[in-house]
Design a protein around this motif. Sequence first.
Motif, PDB file in Angstrom:
ATOM      1  N   PRO A   1       0.821  -8.683   5.267  1.00  0.00           N
ATOM      2  CA  PRO A   1      -0.140  -8.218   4.133  1.00  0.00           C
ATOM      3  C   PRO A   1       0.155  -6.470   4.124  1.00  0.00           C
ATOM      4  O   PRO A   1       0.166  -5.831   5.213  1.00  0.00           O
ATOM      5  N   ALA A   2       0.544  -6.415   2.806  1.00  0.00           N
ATOM      6  CA  ALA A   2       0.751  -4.911   2.901  1.00  0.00           C
ATOM      7  C   ALA A   2      -0.183  -3.717   3.088  1.00  0.00           C
ATOM      8  O   ALA A   2      -0.115  -2.649   3.572  1.00  0.00           O
ATOM      9  N   PRO A   3      -1.502  -3.974   2.838  1.00  0.00           N
ATOM     10  CA  PRO A   3      -2.593  -3.119   3.101  1.00  0.00           C
ATOM     11  C   PRO A   3      -2.845  -2.763   4.719  1.00  0.00           C
ATOM     12  O   PRO A   3      -3.095  -1.493   4.845  1.00  0.00           O
ATOM     13  N   LEU A   4      -2.283  -3.592   5.435  1.00  0.00           N
ATOM     14  CA  LEU A   4      -2.586  -3.373   6.832  1.00  0.00           C
ATOM     15  C   LEU A   4      -1.778  -2.101   7.345  1.00  0.00           C
ATOM     16  O   LEU A   4      -0.549  -2.239   7.401  1.00  0.00           O
ATOM     17  N   ASN A   5      -2.502  -1.151   7.853  1.00  0.00           N
ATOM     18  CA  ASN A   5      -2.018   0.057   8.189  1.00  0.00           C
ATOM     19  C   ASN A   5      -1.257   0.988   7.340  1.00  0.00           C
ATOM     20  O   ASN A   5      -0.550   1.830   7.542  1.00  0.00           O
ATOM     21  N   TYR A   6      -1.331   0.557   5.910  1.00  0.00           N
ATOM     22  CA  TYR A   6      -1.003   1.356   4.984  1.00  0.00           C
ATOM     23  C   TYR A   6      -1.651   2.706   4.890  1.00  0.00           C
ATOM     24  O   TYR A   6      -2.719   2.786   5.149  1.00  0.00           O
ATOM     25  N   CYS A   7      -1.012   3.724   4.693  1.00  0.00           N
ATOM     26  CA  CYS A   7      -1.287   5.265   5.022  1.00  0.00           C
ATOM     27  C   CYS A   7      -0.743   6.194   4.138  1.00  0.00           C
ATOM     28  O   CYS A   7       0.228   6.714   4.511  1.00  0.00           O
ATOM     29  N   PRO A   8      -1.143   6.166   2.952  1.00  0.00           N
ATOM     30  CA  PRO A   8      -0.726   7.085   1.956  1.00  0.00           C
ATOM     31  C   PRO A   8      -0.945   8.567   2.342  1.00  0.00           C
ATOM     32  O   PRO A   8      -1.841   8.811   3.168  1.00  0.00           O
ATOM     33  N   PRO A   9      -0.305   9.703   1.860  1.00  0.00           N
ATOM     34  CA  PRO A   9      -0.837  10.813   2.265  1.00  0.00           C
ATOM     35  C   PRO A   9      -2.217  11.355   1.982  1.00  0.00           C
ATOM     36  O   PRO A   9      -2.788  10.966   1.109  1.00  0.00           O
ATOM     37  N   GLY A  10      -2.928  11.895   2.985  1.00  0.00           N
ATOM     38  CA  GLY A  10      -4.265  12.452   3.042  1.00  0.00           C
ATOM     39  C   GLY A  10      -5.116  11.350   3.449  1.00  0.00           C
ATOM     40  O   GLY A  10      -6.341  11.560   3.318  1.00  0.00           O
ATOM     41  N   TYR A  11      -4.678  10.044   3.639  1.00  0.00           N
ATOM     42  CA  TYR A  11      -5.443   8.784   4.326  1.00  0.00           C
ATOM     43  C   TYR A  11      -5.315   8.657   5.648  1.00  0.00           C
ATOM     44  O   TYR A  11      -4.298   8.951   6.370  1.00  0.00           O
ATOM     45  N   ILE A  12      -6.209   8.037   6.303  1.00  0.00           N
ATOM     46  CA  ILE A  12      -6.165   7.243   7.511  1.00  0.00           C
ATOM     47  C   ILE A  12      -5.569   6.063   7.457  1.00  0.00           C
ATOM     48  O   ILE A  12      -5.685   5.363   6.434  1.00  0.00           O
ATOM     49  N   PRO A  13      -4.888   5.329   8.284  1.00  0.00           N
ATOM     50  CA  PRO A  13      -4.306   4.035   8.185  1.00  0.00           C
ATOM     51  C   PRO A  13      -5.364   3.075   7.667  1.00  0.00           C
ATOM     52  O   PRO A  13      -6.496   2.819   8.333  1.00  0.00           O
ATOM     53  N   TYR A  14      -5.104   2.382   6.502  1.00  0.00           N
ATOM     54  CA  TYR A  14      -5.982   1.322   6.048  1.00  0.00           C
ATOM     55  C   TYR A  14      -6.105   0.078   7.324  1.00  0.00           C
ATOM     56  O   TYR A  14      -5.288  -0.433   7.862  1.00  0.00           O
ATOM     57  N   PRO A  15      -7.438  -0.214   7.850  1.00  0.00           N
ATOM     58  CA  PRO A  15      -7.350  -1.196   9.029  1.00  0.00           C
ATOM     59  C   PRO A  15      -7.461  -2.403   8.862  1.00  0.00           C
ATOM     60  O   PRO A  15      -7.420  -3.494   9.970  1.00  0.00           O
ATOM     61  N   LYS A  16      -7.538  -3.103   7.741  1.00  0.00           N
ATOM     62  CA  LYS A  16      -7.438  -4.394   7.338  1.00  0.00           C
ATOM     63  C   LYS A  16      -6.179  -5.089   6.608  1.00  0.00           C
ATOM     64  O   LYS A  16      -5.633  -4.313   5.991  1.00  0.00           O
ATOM     65  N   SER A  17      -6.333  -6.486   6.428  1.00  0.00           N
ATOM     66  CA  SER A  17      -5.090  -7.026   5.575  1.00  0.00           C
ATOM     67  C   SER A  17      -5.392  -7.197   4.202  1.00  0.00           C
ATOM     68  O   SER A  17      -4.710  -7.254   3.210  1.00  0.00           O
ATOM     69  N   ILE A  18      -6.666  -6.984   3.599  1.00  0.00           N
ATOM     70  CA  ILE A  18      -7.001  -7.164   2.109  1.00  0.00           C
ATOM     71  C   ILE A  18      -8.209  -6.035   2.193  1.00  0.00           C
ATOM     72  O   ILE A  18      -8.804  -5.495   2.847  1.00  0.00           O
ATOM     73  N   CYS A  19      -8.551  -5.912   0.778  1.00  0.00           N
ATOM     74  CA  CYS A  19      -9.407  -5.212   0.493  1.00  0.00           C
ATOM     75  C   CYS A  19     -10.788  -5.998  -0.099  1.00  0.00           C
ATOM     76  O   CYS A  19     -10.291  -7.119  -0.957  1.00  0.00           O
ATOM     77  N   THR A  20     -11.917  -5.672   0.348  1.00  0.00           N
ATOM     78  CA  THR A  20     -13.104  -6.641  -0.137  1.00  0.00           C
ATOM     79  C   THR A  20     -14.218  -5.859  -0.584  1.00  0.00           C
ATOM     80  O   THR A  20     -14.844  -4.978   0.175  1.00  0.00           O
ATOM     81  N   SER A  21     -14.280  -5.626  -1.976  1.00  0.00           N
ATOM     82  CA  SER A  21     -15.161  -4.828  -2.651  1.00  0.00           C
ATOM     83  C   SER A  21     -16.528  -5.472  -3.305  1.00  0.00           C
ATOM     84  O   SER A  21     -16.280  -6.312  -4.180  1.00  0.00           O
ATOM     85  N   VAL A  22     -17.517  -5.374  -2.660  1.00  0.00           N
ATOM     86  CA  VAL A  22     -18.860  -5.978  -3.081  1.00  0.00           C
ATOM     87  C   VAL A  22     -19.677  -5.334  -3.960  1.00  0.00           C
ATOM     88  O   VAL A  22     -19.918  -4.004  -3.604  1.00  0.00           O
ATOM     89  N   ASN A  23     -20.243  -5.778  -4.940  1.00  0.00           N
ATOM     90  CA  ASN A  23     -21.195  -5.301  -5.654  1.00  0.00           C
ATOM     91  C   ASN A  23     -20.820  -3.832  -6.316  1.00  0.00           C
ATOM     92  O   ASN A  23     -20.259  -3.759  -7.374  1.00  0.00           O
ATOM     93  N   ASN A  24     -21.583  -2.924  -5.856  1.00  0.00           N
ATOM     94  CA  ASN A  24     -21.180  -1.584  -6.326  1.00  0.00           C
ATOM     95  C   ASN A  24     -19.928  -0.835  -5.746  1.00  0.00           C
ATOM     96  O   ASN A  24     -19.816   0.358  -6.181  1.00  0.00           O
ATOM     97  N   VAL A  25     -19.174  -1.522  -5.013  1.00  0.00           N
ATOM     98  CA  VAL A  25     -17.917  -0.966  -4.494  1.00  0.00           C
ATOM     99  C   VAL A  25     -16.644  -1.366  -5.524  1.00  0.00           C
ATOM    100  O   VAL A  25     -16.704  -2.359  -6.029  1.00  0.00           O
ATOM    101  N   ILE A  26     -16.408  -0.100  -5.939  1.00  0.00           N
ATOM    102  CA  ILE A  26     -15.266  -0.031  -6.864  1.00  0.00           C
ATOM    103  C   ILE A  26     -13.993  -0.700  -6.486  1.00  0.00           C
ATOM    104  O   ILE A  26     -13.263  -1.525  -7.171  1.00  0.00           O
ATOM    105  N   CYS A  27     -13.495  -0.175  -5.505  1.00  0.00           N
ATOM    106  CA  CYS A  27     -12.358  -0.556  -4.848  1.00  0.00           C
ATOM    107  C   CYS A  27     -11.987  -0.222  -3.453  1.00  0.00           C
ATOM    108  O   CYS A  27     -12.931   0.714  -2.919  1.00  0.00           O
ATOM    109  N   HIS A  28     -11.035  -0.672  -2.682  1.00  0.00           N
ATOM    110  CA  HIS A  28     -10.880  -0.422  -1.304  1.00  0.00           C
ATOM    111  C   HIS A  28     -11.775  -0.540  -0.442  1.00  0.00           C
ATOM    112  O   HIS A  28     -11.989   0.027   0.751  1.00  0.00           O
TER     113      HIS A  28
END
Length: 269
Positions: free
Chosen positions: A57-84
């Motif tokens: 799963p590519a998102p797990l611990n993905y950490c581009p500059p300026g970010y903290i590591p992403y903690p999960k394996s997928i992104c789940t964007s509900v209702n008013n969440v745009i992304c991530h």
Amino acid sequence: MTISIKTADEIEKMRVAGRLGSEVLDYITPFIVPGITTAEIDRLCHEYMVNVQGTIPAPLNYCPPGYIPYPKSICTSVNNVICHGIPNDKPLKNGDVVNLDITVIKDGYHGDNSRMFMVGDNVASHAKRLSQITYDCMWIGIEQVKPGAHFGDIGAAIQKYAEKAGYSVVREFCGHGIGSVFHEEPQVLHYGKAGTGPVMQAGMIFTIEPMINAGKRDIKQMNDGWTIVTKDRSLSAQWEHTILVTETGYEVLTISNGSPAKPEKYLLG
């Protein structure tokens, strides 16, 4: 800006990764019902990727500059969440809409795609319309892809259709080149002017993933450092495919047996 041209071997690996990414969405579809948590969806997807597909799963611990590591394996964007949106323990409710963004790595290459899901049987008609218009936007963008076209053609076509529907296009996030690297050149804007930007060539691979808001385009980042929401709390939708420029047009790489079909006609004609 250097946009990589993929070799025949790389293209074949991207076809495999793209199909596998789409198959994760096929697998998880029956589980998207009222009462399930996005954390459980993440767990199921993670186990399917790792144990069944043999993918990473590519998102797990993905950490581009300026970010903290992403903690999960997928992104789940509900209702008013745009992304991530980060998966959590809050159950989905009847009437929610959720985007699942899946990227797998297979043999070093990435397959990146997302779909919208309607939760339960009580989704409002305006939420369904937003999802359909966004799906149309993605395909209208895909239809611009061919050798000799400009990347600005994609954004111009998407923006025109979205705004005709009365919606707005998120500008801070965009599609991107992809291959052995998760995010590479070019940036694929979902707004803009036709005839501008780099020229497409056969062998280029990139995502088209419009984020369309029912209200204004302004965004807000939440305190977790990842989740992006609409500033006015309006609904947002997103669809995503990974696209190859061929000698004669395009090939969608993130297609599987359960992929929704290309629209036979668009909602706005």
